[in-house]
Design an enzyme around this catalytic site. Sequence first.
Site, mmCIF file in Angstrom:
data_model
loop_
_atom_site.group_PDB
_atom_site.id
_atom_site.type_symbol
_atom_site.label_atom_id
_atom_site.label_comp_id
_atom_site.label_asym_id
_atom_site.label_seq_id
_atom_site.Cartn_x
_atom_site.Cartn_y
_atom_site.Cartn_z
ATOM 1 N N ALA A 10 -57.883 -10.747 -33.561
ATOM 2 C CA ALA A 10 -58.591 -12.018 -33.466
ATOM 3 C C ALA A 10 -57.664 -13.198 -33.215
ATOM 4 C CB ALA A 10 -59.392 -12.262 -34.736
ATOM 5 N N GLY A 11 -56.382 -12.989 -33.488
ATOM 6 C CA GLY A 11 -55.432 -14.112 -33.404
ATOM 7 C C GLY A 11 -55.322 -14.650 -31.990
ATOM 8 N N ARG A 15 -47.882 -18.402 -30.130
ATOM 9 C CA ARG A 15 -46.495 -18.399 -29.649
ATOM 10 C C ARG A 15 -46.376 -17.836 -28.241
ATOM 11 N NH1 ARG A 15 -43.348 -15.353 -33.852
ATOM 12 N NH2 ARG A 15 -41.490 -16.086 -32.783
ATOM 13 N N THR A 81 -54.931 -11.968 -42.069
ATOM 14 C CA THR A 81 -55.196 -10.554 -41.803
ATOM 15 C C THR A 81 -56.123 -9.917 -42.847
ATOM 16 O OG1 THR A 81 -52.984 -10.182 -42.748
ATOM 17 C CG2 THR A 81 -53.183 -10.010 -40.368
ATOM 18 N N SER A 405 -57.762 4.381 22.926
ATOM 19 C CA SER A 405 -57.026 3.274 22.300
ATOM 20 C C SER A 405 -57.743 1.963 22.555
ATOM 21 C CB SER A 405 -55.631 3.168 22.896
ATOM 22 O OG SER A 405 -54.941 4.341 22.661
#
Length: 449
Positions: A10-11, A15, A81, A405
């Site tokens: 969930a974080g 950072r 947590t 071609s």
Amino acid sequence: MSIAVVILAAGQGSRMNSDLPKVLHPLAGVPLIAHALRTAQALEPARLVVVTGHGLEAVTRAVQEHAPEALIAHQDQQLGTAHAVAQTRAALEGFSGDLLVLYGDTPFVREETLQAMRAARGEHALVVLGFDAADPGRYGRLVTQGERLERIVEYKDASAAERALTLCNSGVLCADKERLFSLVDAVGNDNASGEYYLTDTVALARAQGLSAGVVRCDEAETLGINTRAELAAAEARFQAGARAAALEDGVTLTAPETVYFAFDTVIGRDAVVGPHVVFGPGVSVESGAEIRAFCHLEGCHVSRGAQVGPFARLRPGAELAEDVRVGNFVEIKNAILDEGAKVNHLSYIGDAHLGEGANIGAGTVTCNYDGVFKHHTEIGARAFIGSDTMLVAPVRVGADAMTGSGSVITEDVPDGALALGRARQVVKPGLAQRLMARLRAQKADKGKG
Ligand code: UD1
Ligand code: CA
């Protein structure tokens, strides 16, 4: 004993300095969270629950893609947590047995290690996965008494003496579900971060006379990713391991340090991979195939004896049968190439099937997209597609057929037929010389003026 796995994810991962939730940053070709999901799945848990918060919708989508059976528990505010684990109560209603907590930002934990933790539950009410850190940095420290774990102290809250401890907390923890929930309920937030730490359950368990134990693993296994630098280091570690494993498995890597693997790349024995090759997710290469320098492959299969590259791109759904050749500057997407088919130069083959031994001339394009829908191109066995043919799908070229071609093929070509879809050539004798003479005269006239 039946087990449920909870993955905390969930974080925000502040950072990382990113708008993307931390667990969605890619590692080895998949979001970070996919690694924890895979580890969890290996244990065949009775339930798998992921706690999401930041980037709820995007994280949920990634979880559903990689583990459709997983349940989502929402954590509105990231209060720590322990608080995160408490949010799984509803999802775990009716389950009884052990709970194993993993972190979404810790991708390398091995199944064997988790099995060792389950075994250690026989002796301890609570089992924590720890590691001896060369540089313990900001990890939580495990405070032990002999073999027994007494408590975990978070870096921010640790004294100088505690910070000097090198036995660290990986975050992985295992206990009986009801017991863990009751311990989690008792956790407070009187600490340096004002968070409800899951790690506090150890001291709480000890205070109740319960025993807590540590299972140790290698530091590399519990690498937690909190910054971009750590993510890059984790990628480097994954790649180093994947290269070493490929070499060990009998794959020739000409320049191992320049080859990049995904989490699920499968390469057979005696396959040869040249320098600067990148494997995205979902690639399998059979024994004896050759991937030459500077190729990019994802979601594809390359059979025995096939040769790819240099400079080829195989996209999802590319299926190369035995002895197929795909050469330089060729892109293949969602296409089946039967045995011995060749696409050697400068072509795009998408949404197509090439029959056995079909030969695709340089510069051929399957025009598969009309701006709204994708259409299929079918090329029969041994068909010969002339250079620079545009195959306007849906279209079918029969077995043993040819195209001239530069043709634009808009209608089906029967078996064995030759199709020409281009303007007829006109030749004007001497006209080139006369035209040149006139232009030169014009230039000379201007010079005088
Ligand atoms: C945590 C541990 C630390 C350990 C380290 C290992 C705690 C208090 N600390 O610290 O002892 O050494 O991991 O990597 O557990 N999360 C939530 N909800 C929350 C808070 C976190 O779901 O409210 C998730 C995060 O998304 C992340 C995981 O839990 O996946 C760990 O959280 P993080 O903030 O990274 O903890 P660390 O400070 O690394
Ligand atoms: Ca972390």
